[in-house]
Design a protein around this motif. Structure first.
Motif, PDB file in Angstrom:
ATOM      1  N   ILE A  13      -3.892  -2.408  -1.286  1.00  0.00           N
ATOM      2  CA  ILE A  13      -4.459  -2.978  -2.514  1.00  0.00           C
ATOM      3  C   ILE A  13      -4.055  -2.150  -3.720  1.00  0.00           C
ATOM      4  N   GLN A  14      -4.093  -0.838  -3.585  1.00  0.00           N
ATOM      5  CA  GLN A  14      -3.695   0.038  -4.685  1.00  0.00           C
ATOM      6  C   GLN A  14      -2.225  -0.171  -5.040  1.00  0.00           C
ATOM      7  N   MET A  15      -1.379  -0.286  -4.022  1.00  0.00           N
ATOM      8  CA  MET A  15       0.048  -0.504  -4.255  1.00  0.00           C
ATOM      9  C   MET A  15       0.288  -1.844  -4.952  1.00  0.00           C
ATOM     10  N   LEU A  16      -0.411  -2.889  -4.505  1.00  0.00           N
ATOM     11  CA  LEU A  16      -0.255  -4.201  -5.135  1.00  0.00           C
ATOM     12  C   LEU A  16      -0.723  -4.189  -6.589  1.00  0.00           C
ATOM     13  N   ALA A  17      -1.807  -3.501  -6.860  1.00  0.00           N
ATOM     14  CA  ALA A  17      -2.303  -3.400  -8.238  1.00  0.00           C
ATOM     15  C   ALA A  17      -1.308  -2.660  -9.119  1.00  0.00           C
ATOM     16  N   ALA A  23       4.844  -5.022 -13.200  1.00  0.00           N
ATOM     17  CA  ALA A  23       5.505  -6.305 -13.431  1.00  0.00           C
ATOM     18  C   ALA A  23       5.006  -6.994 -14.692  1.00  0.00           C
ATOM     19  N   SER A  24       3.792  -6.707 -15.101  1.00  0.00           N
ATOM     20  CA  SER A  24       3.234  -7.385 -16.273  1.00  0.00           C
ATOM     21  C   SER A  24       3.734  -6.808 -17.591  1.00  0.00           C
ATOM     22  N   ARG A  25       4.228  -5.603 -17.592  1.00  0.00           N
ATOM     23  CA  ARG A  25       4.639  -4.948 -18.845  1.00  0.00           C
ATOM     24  C   ARG A  25       5.689  -5.724 -19.627  1.00  0.00           C
TER      25      ARG A  25
END
Length: 71
Positions: A13-17, A23-25
Motif C-alpha cells: 500500500i505504501q509503495m502504491l501510494a 505519477a500525479s505530479r
C-alpha cells in the motif's frame, strides 16, 4: 506485532501510494484540458473493468466461504 502478511500488505500500500503521488505530479502542471482528458480516460477504464473486478471479487468471496473465512 504485525504478521508477515500485514507487513507485506502495508509495504504494498505504501509503495502504491508513493507511485500514485509520483505519477500525479506531471498532471498537476498540465493544462486543464489535458487533466480533464486524463481523468475521463481513467474513469472510462475503471467503468470498462467493472465486470472483471466484480467477477474477481465474487471468486474471492466464494473461496473465503469455502475455506470458512466468511459466513
Amino acid at each position: 506485532m504485525s504478521t508477515p502478511l500485514e507487513s507485506s500488505l502495508e509495504a504494498t500500500i505504501q509503495m502504491l501510494a508513493t507511485e500514485a503521488r509520483r505519477a500525479s505530479r506531471p498532471l498537476t502542471r498540465a493544462p486543464t484540458s489535458q487533466r480533464t482528458h486524463a481523468i475521463e480516460a481513467m474513469a472510462k477504464r475503471r467503468l470498462d473493468s467493472r465486470s472483471d473486478v466484480e467477477s474477481a471479487n465474487a471468486r474471492d468471496l466464494q473461496k473465503a466461504q469455502e475455506s470458512g473465512l466468511s459466513d
